[in-house]
Design an enzyme around this catalytic site. Structure first.
Site, mmCIF file in Angstrom:
data_model
loop_
_atom_site.group_PDB
_atom_site.id
_atom_site.type_symbol
_atom_site.label_atom_id
_atom_site.label_comp_id
_atom_site.label_asym_id
_atom_site.label_seq_id
_atom_site.Cartn_x
_atom_site.Cartn_y
_atom_site.Cartn_z
ATOM 1 N N ILE A 176 -15.129 -18.900 37.500
ATOM 2 C CA ILE A 176 -15.412 -17.666 38.229
ATOM 3 C C ILE A 176 -15.953 -17.988 39.618
ATOM 4 O O ILE A 176 -15.510 -17.410 40.616
ATOM 5 C CB ILE A 176 -16.405 -16.788 37.443
ATOM 6 C CG1 ILE A 176 -15.787 -16.373 36.110
ATOM 7 C CG2 ILE A 176 -16.802 -15.564 38.260
ATOM 8 C CD1 ILE A 176 -16.785 -15.771 35.133
ATOM 9 N N ALA A 255 -23.160 -13.543 35.223
ATOM 10 C CA ALA A 255 -23.136 -14.646 34.272
ATOM 11 C C ALA A 255 -23.807 -14.198 32.971
ATOM 12 O O ALA A 255 -23.253 -13.387 32.239
ATOM 13 C CB ALA A 255 -23.815 -15.878 34.876
ATOM 14 N N ARG A 256 -24.991 -14.677 32.704
ATOM 15 C CA ARG A 256 -25.730 -14.288 31.505
ATOM 16 C C ARG A 256 -27.140 -13.892 31.900
ATOM 17 O O ARG A 256 -27.745 -14.488 32.796
ATOM 18 C CB ARG A 256 -25.768 -15.427 30.482
ATOM 19 C CG ARG A 256 -24.434 -15.689 29.797
ATOM 20 C CD ARG A 256 -24.054 -14.546 28.872
ATOM 21 N NE ARG A 256 -22.809 -14.799 28.148
ATOM 22 C CZ ARG A 256 -21.610 -14.374 28.549
ATOM 23 N NH1 ARG A 256 -21.513 -13.693 29.687
ATOM 24 N NH2 ARG A 256 -20.536 -14.627 27.835
ATOM 25 N N ASP A 279 -24.760 -7.157 35.946
ATOM 26 C CA ASP A 279 -23.819 -6.808 34.885
ATOM 27 C C ASP A 279 -24.262 -7.411 33.551
ATOM 28 O O ASP A 279 -23.704 -7.085 32.523
ATOM 29 C CB ASP A 279 -22.411 -7.293 35.239
ATOM 30 C CG ASP A 279 -21.357 -6.701 34.321
ATOM 31 O OD1 ASP A 279 -21.339 -5.461 34.178
ATOM 32 O OD2 ASP A 279 -20.559 -7.468 33.742
ATOM 33 N N GLU A 284 -29.451 -7.839 26.516
ATOM 34 C CA GLU A 284 -28.229 -7.306 27.124
ATOM 35 C C GLU A 284 -28.304 -5.788 27.267
ATOM 36 O O GLU A 284 -27.842 -5.238 28.260
ATOM 37 C CB GLU A 284 -26.991 -7.707 26.327
ATOM 38 C CG GLU A 284 -25.709 -7.254 26.990
ATOM 39 C CD GLU A 284 -24.471 -7.861 26.389
ATOM 40 O OE1 GLU A 284 -23.366 -7.403 26.730
ATOM 41 O OE2 GLU A 284 -24.577 -8.787 25.571
ATOM 42 N N HIS A 303 -21.970 -4.623 31.332
ATOM 43 C CA HIS A 303 -21.103 -5.750 30.968
ATOM 44 C C HIS A 303 -19.629 -5.394 31.201
ATOM 45 O O HIS A 303 -18.767 -5.647 30.351
ATOM 46 C CB HIS A 303 -21.334 -6.108 29.494
ATOM 47 C CG HIS A 303 -20.940 -7.503 29.133
ATOM 48 N ND1 HIS A 303 -21.489 -8.178 28.075
ATOM 49 C CD2 HIS A 303 -20.039 -8.357 29.671
ATOM 50 C CE1 HIS A 303 -20.948 -9.379 27.969
ATOM 51 N NE2 HIS A 303 -20.066 -9.507 28.939
ATOM 52 N N ILE A 304 -19.331 -4.836 32.363
ATOM 53 C CA ILE A 304 -17.961 -4.398 32.649
ATOM 54 C C ILE A 304 -17.176 -5.377 33.507
ATOM 55 O O ILE A 304 -15.971 -5.194 33.701
ATOM 56 C CB ILE A 304 -17.937 -3.019 33.350
ATOM 57 C CG1 ILE A 304 -18.568 -3.116 34.760
ATOM 58 C CG2 ILE A 304 -18.630 -1.961 32.509
ATOM 59 C CD1 ILE A 304 -18.313 -1.870 35.598
ATOM 60 N N GLY A 306 -16.133 -8.460 33.098
ATOM 61 C CA GLY A 306 -15.058 -9.193 32.424
ATOM 62 C C GLY A 306 -13.874 -8.298 32.102
ATOM 63 O O GLY A 306 -13.856 -7.112 32.430
#
Length: 345
Positions: A176, A255-256, A279, A284, A303-304, A306
């Site tokens: 990425i 990322a995370r 994101d 989460e 989390h959109i 991806g």
């Protein structure tokens, strides 16, 4: 694959191993038709538990040469592999394989491919949009416009607005991160990059300057995180490092969430000193009373970044491409290397 010499084409016996929701989302009829041309597969047979007491499933697994996997695939541990004595390859129609590929897979010499490169594309697109919007102060200017409902004096309110000669720092030259660097090339931006596995030559090839992490954070107008979730990257952005960010800078995290100390980030954002596009968070799903939902200097998305919706079909296409290469005896274009898997998400 050990050799690039093509063999006579075969249709490898293949079993789908993923959740029903995943199959329905990524494998449209056209993709299933193409998969059936490439492989000997039963689309109606879906494995969600390798130990299930199902005669049809046991027979299919006993003969399968390839697994076509996706989100929801159970772990390929020793017990699972014992039911698949002829298994030679796993083609994953998603990103990370760490959830289901175990050491036993590598010990048996089974090859693995992933659609992580395809999944990286929408994340990179989201990130580039976030970077360009951040430097244009879209969140702040929209808020002022909404509150005043009159002409906004942008030069007075946001004297540094714009992307010309701004500095963007990329933390991680992952799939990425590299794609973000490529997409930023047409813009008049200075791009810095930090990655412990990157050298000067490869950074220059990306159009970026290799920079120590703290220096990158301190110099950047936008800092975008693309490092993997590893024990050594947990809270990579702690209170000390967040304090290095310029006043008015923006942190982008696709990322995370674990890479950022959430409490320290909340403190910085509540002060209004920096902005954020998030994101991923830790946890989460944030608690309902988290200030991040309502802060005017935060864009929080669920989390959109991806692959979503129609983008999921790219994952299926990429995975079928790989299975077709396998059927022709060609090496994978996106093989997973167990020697470098520990560096990846």
């Amino acid at each position: 694959m050990s050799s690039s010499r093509p063999r006579t084409r075969t249709r490898p016996r293949t079993v789908l191993a993923m959740s029903g929701e995943t199959r329905d989302a990524i494998l449209l009829p056209a993709a299933l038709e193409r998969l059936a041309r490439v492989a000997d597969v039963q689309p109606a047979l879906l494995v969600t538990d390798f130990g299930a007491d199902d005669p049809a499933q046991r027979a299919a697994l006993r003969d399968t040469e390839a697994l076509f996997t996706g989100w929801g695939c159970p772990p390929l541990d020793a017990a699972a592999l014992s039911a698949m004595p002829r298994l030679r390859t796993v083609v994953h129609a998603a990103g990370s394989v760490k959830h289901h590929i175990t050491q036993e897979v590598w010990d048996r010499g089974i090859t693995v491919s992933t659609a992580a490169t395809a999944n990286a594309l929408p994340v990179a697109e989201y990130t580039v949009a976030a970077i360009l919007f951040a430097n244009k102060h879209v969140l702040g200017s929209a808020r002022v416009y909404r509150e005043t409902r009159t002409r906004v004096n942008l030069l007075a309110e946001f004297p540094g607005i714009g992307n010309y000669h701004r500095t963007v720092g990329l933390v991680g030259a992952s799939r990425i991160g590299r794609r973000v660097a490529e997409l930023l090339r047409p813009f008049d931006l200075r791009v810095l990059v930090h990655d412990p596995y990157l050298d000067e030559e490869r950074a220059q090839a990306l159009g970026a300057e290799l920079t120590p992490l703290d220096a990158l954070v301190a110099q950047s107008d936008v800092v975008s995180i693309h490092a993997p979730e590893l024990p050594q990257t947990r809270h990579l952005f702690d209170a000390r490092r967040l304090a290095l960010m310029r006043d008015g800078a923006t942190l982008v995290n696709t990322a995370r969430g674990s890479l950022v100390d959430t409490d320290a980030l909340v403190e910085e954002l509540v002060s209004g000193r920096i902005d954020a596009v998030l994101d991923h968070t830790e946890p989460e799903v944030l608690p309902a009373d988290s200030p991040l939902y309502d802060l005017p200097n935060v864009l929080l998305t669920p989390h959109i970044a991806g692959s979503q919706g129609g983008e999921l079909h790219r994952l299926a296409d990429a995975a079928v491409d790989e299975l077709e290469r396998y059927a022709h005896g060609l090496p994978f274009a996106h093989a997973v290397d167990p020697r470098t898997l520990h560096q990846q998400a």
